[in-house]
Design a protein around this motif. Structure first.
Motif, mmCIF file in Angstrom:
data_model
loop_
_atom_site.group_PDB
_atom_site.id
_atom_site.type_symbol
_atom_site.label_atom_id
_atom_site.label_comp_id
_atom_site.label_asym_id
_atom_site.label_seq_id
_atom_site.Cartn_x
_atom_site.Cartn_y
_atom_site.Cartn_z
ATOM 1 N N PRO A 57 0.788 -1.237 0.000
ATOM 2 C CA PRO A 57 0.000 0.000 0.000
ATOM 3 C C PRO A 57 0.820 1.289 0.000
ATOM 4 O O PRO A 57 0.479 2.220 -0.731
ATOM 5 N N PRO A 58 1.930 1.400 0.764
ATOM 6 C CA PRO A 58 2.695 2.647 0.695
ATOM 7 C C PRO A 58 3.300 2.890 -0.686
ATOM 8 O O PRO A 58 3.318 4.019 -1.176
ATOM 9 N N PHE A 59 3.777 1.828 -1.332
ATOM 10 C CA PHE A 59 4.313 1.973 -2.686
ATOM 11 C C PHE A 59 3.211 2.421 -3.639
ATOM 12 O O PHE A 59 3.401 3.324 -4.449
ATOM 13 N N ASP A 60 2.057 1.768 -3.536
ATOM 14 C CA ASP A 60 0.927 2.128 -4.403
ATOM 15 C C ASP A 60 0.506 3.584 -4.187
ATOM 16 O O ASP A 60 0.196 4.287 -5.147
ATOM 17 N N LEU A 61 0.500 4.030 -2.941
ATOM 18 C CA LEU A 61 0.117 5.401 -2.638
ATOM 19 C C LEU A 61 1.098 6.398 -3.265
ATOM 20 O O LEU A 61 0.684 7.366 -3.900
ATOM 21 N N ASP A 62 2.387 6.155 -3.108
ATOM 22 C CA ASP A 62 3.395 7.081 -3.636
ATOM 23 C C ASP A 62 3.446 7.092 -5.158
ATOM 24 O O ASP A 62 3.955 8.043 -5.751
ATOM 25 N N ASN A 63 2.949 6.048 -5.797
ATOM 26 C CA ASN A 63 3.064 5.947 -7.250
ATOM 27 C C ASN A 63 1.720 6.010 -7.970
ATOM 28 O O ASN A 63 1.612 5.653 -9.131
#
Length: 87
Positions: A57-63
């Motif tokens: 989820p953090p990767f998805d949020l930042d990208n």
């Protein structure tokens, strides 16, 4: 409604958190953000195991809102492709 960055292209070479988070905000504001990654991908991708099969989820949020391409900038072809994107 168009955002304040509508019509602007951003070529992002950021990895991990801070750079990609900024690119995500620019995408939210309407910029066309193209994330350039190595063939192995952003190292932050590999932390998906921390979320026990729920993706990253953090990767998805930042990208969010970005397009992406993998280029090997150590190779002449990859560097030429990056220069084309920047032009």
């Amino acid at each position: 409604m168009a955002g304040p960055m509508e019509g602007i292209r951003v070529v992002e070479l950021g990895v991990w958190i801070a750079g990609p988070a900024c690119g995500g905000i620019l995408a939210d504001w309407g910029a066309d953000v193209l994330k350039v990654e190595t063939p192995d991908g952003d190292p932050f991708r590999s932390l998906g195991w921390l979320f026990q099969g729920d993706g990253n989820p953090p990767f998805d949020l930042d990208n969010r809102g970005k397009r992406s391409i993998a280029l090997d900038l150590r190779q002449p072809e990859g560097l030429a492709a990056l220069h084309s994107l920047l032009a």
